[in-house]
Design a protein around this motif. Structure first.
Motif, PDB file in Angstrom:
ATOM      1  N   PHE A 101      42.325  42.961  45.325  1.00 18.11           N
ATOM      2  CA  PHE A 101      42.497  43.220  43.897  1.00 18.11           C
ATOM      3  C   PHE A 101      42.086  44.648  43.534  1.00 18.11           C
ATOM      4  CE2 PHE A 101      42.509  38.527  43.725  1.00 18.11           C
ATOM      5  CZ  PHE A 101      43.673  38.346  42.992  1.00 18.11           C
ATOM      6  N   TYR A 102      41.192  45.227  44.297  1.00 13.45           N
ATOM      7  CA  TYR A 102      40.830  46.630  44.072  1.00 13.45           C
ATOM      8  C   TYR A 102      42.042  47.522  44.362  1.00 13.45           C
ATOM      9  CZ  TYR A 102      37.984  50.893  44.204  1.00 13.45           C
ATOM     10  OH  TYR A 102      37.459  52.142  43.958  1.00 13.45           O
ATOM     11  N   TYR A 112      43.238  46.106  39.785  1.00 13.97           N
ATOM     12  CA  TYR A 112      42.665  45.171  38.831  1.00 13.97           C
ATOM     13  C   TYR A 112      41.282  45.612  38.340  1.00 13.97           C
ATOM     14  CZ  TYR A 112      46.472  41.894  39.361  1.00 13.97           C
ATOM     15  OH  TYR A 112      47.713  41.313  39.328  1.00 13.97           O
ATOM     16  N   PHE A 113      40.738  46.666  38.946  1.00 19.07           N
ATOM     17  CA  PHE A 113      39.459  47.210  38.519  1.00 19.07           C
ATOM     18  C   PHE A 113      39.668  48.621  37.964  1.00 19.07           C
ATOM     19  CE2 PHE A 113      38.480  44.111  41.821  1.00 19.07           C
ATOM     20  CZ  PHE A 113      37.475  43.366  41.213  1.00 19.07           C
ATOM     21  N   PHE A 131      42.573  36.421  55.089  1.00 20.96           N
ATOM     22  CA  PHE A 131      42.653  36.103  53.668  1.00 20.96           C
ATOM     23  C   PHE A 131      43.377  37.206  52.898  1.00 20.96           C
ATOM     24  CE2 PHE A 131      40.624  35.361  49.395  1.00 20.96           C
ATOM     25  CZ  PHE A 131      41.372  34.223  49.129  1.00 20.96           C
ATOM     26  N   PHE A 132      43.181  38.455  53.289  1.00 21.08           N
ATOM     27  CA  PHE A 132      43.907  39.555  52.665  1.00 21.08           C
ATOM     28  C   PHE A 132      45.409  39.341  52.842  1.00 21.08           C
ATOM     29  CE2 PHE A 132      45.760  43.691  52.123  1.00 21.08           C
ATOM     30  CZ  PHE A 132      44.951  44.347  51.207  1.00 21.08           C
ATOM     31  N   LEU A 163      51.355  36.257  48.441  1.00 20.81           N
ATOM     32  CA  LEU A 163      51.687  35.730  47.113  1.00 20.81           C
ATOM     33  C   LEU A 163      52.501  36.718  46.290  1.00 20.81           C
ATOM     34  CD1 LEU A 163      48.269  34.061  46.115  1.00 20.81           C
ATOM     35  CD2 LEU A 163      50.293  32.973  47.089  1.00 20.81           C
ATOM     36  N   LYS A 164      52.635  37.947  46.806  1.00 18.12           N
ATOM     37  CA  LYS A 164      53.415  38.988  46.130  1.00 18.12           C
ATOM     38  C   LYS A 164      52.910  39.240  44.703  1.00 18.12           C
ATOM     39  CE  LYS A 164      57.540  38.107  48.942  1.00 18.12           C
ATOM     40  NZ  LYS A 164      57.132  39.141  49.917  1.00 18.12           N
ATOM     41  N   ILE A 165      51.606  39.393  44.604  1.00 21.51           N
ATOM     42  CA  ILE A 165      50.980  39.661  43.305  1.00 21.51           C
ATOM     43  C   ILE A 165      51.257  41.104  42.895  1.00 21.51           C
ATOM     44  CG2 ILE A 165      48.761  39.799  42.086  1.00 21.51           C
ATOM     45  CD1 ILE A 165      47.750  37.636  44.071  1.00 21.51           C
ATOM     46  N   SER A 166      51.739  41.286  41.704  1.00 20.52           N
ATOM     47  CA  SER A 166      52.081  42.630  41.237  1.00 20.52           C
ATOM     48  C   SER A 166      50.831  43.457  40.962  1.00 20.52           C
ATOM     49  CB  SER A 166      52.912  42.547  39.946  1.00 20.52           C
ATOM     50  OG  SER A 166      54.099  41.832  40.164  1.00 20.52           O
ATOM     51  N   LYS A 167      50.968  44.765  41.099  1.00 18.71           N
ATOM     52  CA  LYS A 167      49.874  45.651  40.733  1.00 18.71           C
ATOM     53  C   LYS A 167      49.679  45.629  39.235  1.00 18.71           C
ATOM     54  CE  LYS A 167      49.882  48.916  44.587  1.00 18.71           C
ATOM     55  NZ  LYS A 167      49.829  50.341  44.962  1.00 18.71           N
ATOM     56  N   LEU A 168      48.439  45.837  38.795  1.00 18.49           N
ATOM     57  CA  LEU A 168      48.130  45.847  37.385  1.00 18.49           C
ATOM     58  C   LEU A 168      48.175  47.297  36.900  1.00 18.49           C
ATOM     59  CD1 LEU A 168      47.410  43.946  35.090  1.00 18.49           C
ATOM     60  CD2 LEU A 168      45.009  44.322  35.594  1.00 18.49           C
ATOM     61  N   SER A 169      49.129  47.591  36.043  1.00 21.59           N
ATOM     62  CA  SER A 169      49.292  48.973  35.592  1.00 21.59           C
ATOM     63  C   SER A 169      49.168  49.062  34.082  1.00 21.59           C
ATOM     64  CB  SER A 169      50.654  49.502  36.042  1.00 21.59           C
ATOM     65  OG  SER A 169      51.698  48.684  35.541  1.00 21.59           O
TER      66      SER A 169
END
Length: 307
Positions: A248-249, A253-254, A294-295, A301-307
């Motif tokens: 998530f880093y 997400y941070f 785990f990474f 899951l193909k989680i999108s980047k948070l922009s």
């Protein structure tokens, strides 16, 4: 001990609300604790008859017991009520609240105190057992979240005070000795580090928790993990923590002003967990097989980047 077993969970009324104890008498603790949460009350494992009001919550003598022995499962409305009184509290009270929550980010934080009596030791064993049961995950999640939000507000208010110690009122001797020295640098709060989704860092956290579970993690990473008999974290836990934080880093997400070490430290404070030889862990965690596995699962899951 017998009484503590018979009253395995105890409801702590918030502003007078109470449940019928039918499920309690039958021993259906998994259903009873959800009934308590639904009524927006709190939960203790002790037989002590605690009760919470907006006034008593800010009584520091009561607050010490609430920090140590009560799961804060009250609702958002009551949280807002007690946060509304943060501004009016004296600095020594806020400092004591901060110190207690730094020591107890969750109720019954292990290890048990050395001077614990038999009932309290049994309560710590009860808590260690409940942590392993998926049915009680909400209990620990709500407790950690409410404590963290309260601590964030308290620390913000502390930082608003002038750096020089306030003058004592006549006859007032209740100031902390810590006020005679410069204030320590404020530790970053995990929720503050998160970039908000839908305008809320809490929504970001919920998204991370749900994606972590969807990726098949065997641990509740945002609740205190039950340690092994030798005091170490269970096998694979540290790698899963590293995989979750690092993924998530990298996905944004941070907030950019926080480095990875600060994020790890804030996460550990928030979750109530710890990692031995932390500096060595930071330099080596990407070599861990559980981290890589785990990474990869999170990446799948193909989680999108948070922009």
């Amino acid at each position: 001990m017998f009484i503590s077993h018979r009253h395995y969970l105890n409801e702590v009324p918030v502003e007078g609300k109470k449940n019928l104890r039918f499920l309690c008498r039958l021993g259906f603790w998994d259903r009873y604790h959800l009934q308590i949460i639904r009524t927006d009350n709190c939960i203790s494992l002790l037989t002590t008859p605690f009760a919470i009001t907006e006034e008593s919550f800010w009584n520091i003598n009561h607050f010490e017991d609430l920090a140590k022995y009560v799961f804060w499962t009250f609702n958002k409305s009551f949280l807002l009520k007690i946060l509304g009184r943060v501004e009016s509290q004296r600095l020594p009270i806020l400092l004591r609240c901060r110190d207690l929550l730094a020591e107890y980010p969750v109720a019954y934080k292990e290890p048990a105190p050395a001077d614990a009596d038999q009932e309290l030791l049994f309560c710590y064993r009860k808590s260690a057992h409940l942590k392993t049961q998926a049915e009680f995950a909400l209990l620990y999640q709500l407790d950690a979240q409410n404590r963290q939000e309260f601590l964030t507000a308290v620390e913000k208010r502390i930082n608003d005070f002038p750096s020089s110690p306030p003058r004592l009122a006549d006859g007032d001797t209740n100031l902390s000795p810590a006020l005679d020295s410069p204030p320590a640098a404020r530790a970053a709060i995990f929720l503050e580090m998160l970039r908000p989704m839908n305008g809320s860092p809490e929504d970001t956290l919920e998204f991370m928790i749900s994606r972590t579970e969807e990726a098949g993690c065997h641990f509740k990473l945002f609740s205190p993990v039950k340690r092994l008999a030798n005091g170490k974290n269970p096998y694979g836990f540290n790698g899963c923590v590293g995989g979750m934080i690092d993924f998530f880093y990298q996905q944004g997400y941070f907030k950019q002003e926080y480095n990875l070490e600060q994020v790890f430290e804030a996460y550990l404070r928030y979750s109530g967990n710890s990692i031995g030889k932390f500096k060595s862990y930071l330099s080596e965690f990407r070599n861990d097989r559980h981290y890589r596995e785990f990474f990869r699962q999170l990446k799948g899951l193909k989680i999108s980047k948070l922009s």
